[in-house]
Design a protein around this motif. Structure first.
Motif: not given
Length: 472
Positions: A282-304
């Motif tokens: 569960q920790v590994a899955m949530r870590t990967a999910h957080m990483q994907r969420a951070l990358v997605h958030q970074l991409e959205r902020q760069q686009e903005r």
């Protein structure tokens, strides 16, 4: 042979007992027999009556005989089941005589169901009682902690159940602390031992969850977990309790009261702690999910940020000021127009107020008041004159009426009034005076003083004729 107060010899020297004395003698004989003062009897209950006083009256019977029995409320209050018609029981007590009826009875002090069927009856009765009291209510059950630090295990220190629990807990969560509280799980004293362990664990307050249970067995072997004392300790526990008694098909009172029931002791351990490998996954899955969420958030902020750089706010800031400038001009024009309208409105209001003040000036008000006063004065004079004339006419009418009724007016027509000498009493009859009396005669134009020389009276006789009497 008999005490003096119990026997009365007859004329032939033989002792004669009263019924009371005989019953008392038999009672003493029975109560003096040690074997009859502490015995166990097996039988079936019939004619059962639970009196309003709390005492139980019933008959114990077998295939051949019957025995009248009674169990006083001080003893039956501790029964683990409610006796009913047809229940087979083992009863302990003594035999004595009820003197009033001359009937011997079995006085029961202890009673327990006889056989598995009766145990199941006691189980059902206690289950119904506790359910009615709310001990099984779902809303009072406590949730188990998701990640407990310390597990309290209340069971026998020997046997497969404790080994299964310990092995499963360490396999699933090696870091968890385990507090083992050894207790009796079968036989006499098992129920108080389990209840005391639950209370002690709560007093210590170190465990996050308690596992209470044992391995499988017969109904008699599991009976300690059907005792009321255990059920009430589980209900009162501030620490969540997992019941793990017997096999999956075994149900005890403890299972219904506990916050969670496990089918087996092993299942209890599995329900209490999460598996460490599952947690790592569960920790590994949530870590990967957080990483994907951070990358997605970074991409959205760069686009903005790129959009902001292309926006007119940053590229042509002067154009952002043009529209506010135009809006300011329109607002200024609207303000001037509204101010002019407001001034004109106030001017018209001032003119209306001046006209109202002129119409309400003191001079004008005084003139109106004088006019109203003059009119009122004339109306008052006219009203007073009218009232005066009406009163004058009324006065004249009254005078004419008084003049018409005046005695003087009557005397002017030839009548006179005759008074006694002191003029205090009017003479109305000849019987009021005597010859020689002085009288005062009042005429219409004066008074006369007269003396009575004679009296003529006119009376009606018995024959109807008129008779005149003269005195001189």
């Amino acid at each position: 042979m008999f005490p003096p107060n119990e026997a009365k010899p007859d004329g032939q020297g033989q002792a004669v007992l009263s019924i009371r004395d005989l019953n008392r003698l038999i009672k003493r004989k029975l109560e003096g027999e040690p074997l009859l003062q502490d015995i166990w009897i097996r039988g079936e209950i019939s004619n059962f009556t639970h009196h309003s006083s709390g005492h139980m009256y019933f008959t114990l019977k077998d295939a051949d005989s019957r025995l009248k029995s009674i169990m006083f409320s001080s003893y039956n209050a501790r029964l683990p089941f409610l006796p009913r018609e047809g229940t087979r029981v083992l009863a302990r007590g003594s035999v004595s005589v009820y003197e009033r009826d001359g009937q011997y009875q079995f006085y029961v002090t202890q009673m327990q169901p006889d056989g598995v069927g009766s145990l199941y009856l006691a189980y059902e009765q206690l289950k119904k009682k506790l359910e009615q009291e709310g001990l099984f209510a779902a809303e009072r059950k406590q949730p188990l902690p998701r990640y407990p630090h310390t597990i309290g295990v209340i069971t026998s220190p020997t046997g497969a159940a404790v080994r299964d629990i310990l092995i499963t807990l360490k396999r699933r969560s090696p870091s968890v602390n385990i507090l083992l509280y050894p207790v009796l799980v079968q036989g006499k004293g098992a129920a108080p031992s389990i209840a005391a362990a639950i209370d002690e664990m709560n007093r210590m307050g170190e465990a996050d969850v308690l596992i209470v249970g044992r391995g499988g067995g017969s109904l008699e072997e599991l009976w300690a977990f059907n005792e009321e004392i255990v059920a009430r300790s589980v209900y009162a526990s501030r620490i969540p309790v997992v019941s793990a008694v017997g096999h999956e098909t075994d149900f005890t009172i403890c299972d219904f009261v506990a916050d969670l029931r496990a089918a087996t002791p092993t299942a209890a351990a599995e329900l209490t702690v999460p598996h460490h490998l599952e947690l790592k996954q569960q920790v590994a899955m949530r870590t990967a999910h957080m990483q994907r969420a951070l990358v997605h958030q970074l991409e959205r902020q760069q686009e903005r940020l790129a959009k902001l750089r292309r926006s007119q706010v940053l590229s042509q800031p002067e154009r952002m000021l043009q529209q506010p400038s135009q809006r300011r001009d329109r607002l200024q024009e609207q303000l001037v127009f509204r101010m002019k309208g407001l001034v004109a409105s106030q001017h018209q209001r001032q003119l209306r107020m001046e006209r109202r003040l002129e119409s309400r000036s003191p001079k004008e008000q005084a003139s109106l008041a004088r006019t109203r006063t003059n009119v009122a004065a004339k109306q008052l004079q006219q009203a007073m004159a009218s009232i005066h004339r009406a009163k004058a006419r009324e006065w004249e009418a009254t005078l004419r009426q008084l003049d018409a009724l005046s005695p003087l007016k009557v005397m002017s027509r030839g009548y006179s009034l005759v008074y006694e000498e002191d003029e205090k009493k009017l003479v109305r009859s000849v019987h009021q005076v005597q010859p020689g009396d002085l009288l005062r005669v009042r005429l219409g134009d004066g008074k006369l003083t007269a003396s009575v020389w004679g009296i003529d009276s006119t009376e009606s006789g018995s024959d109807g004729e008129t008779r005149e009497e003269k005195q001189g």
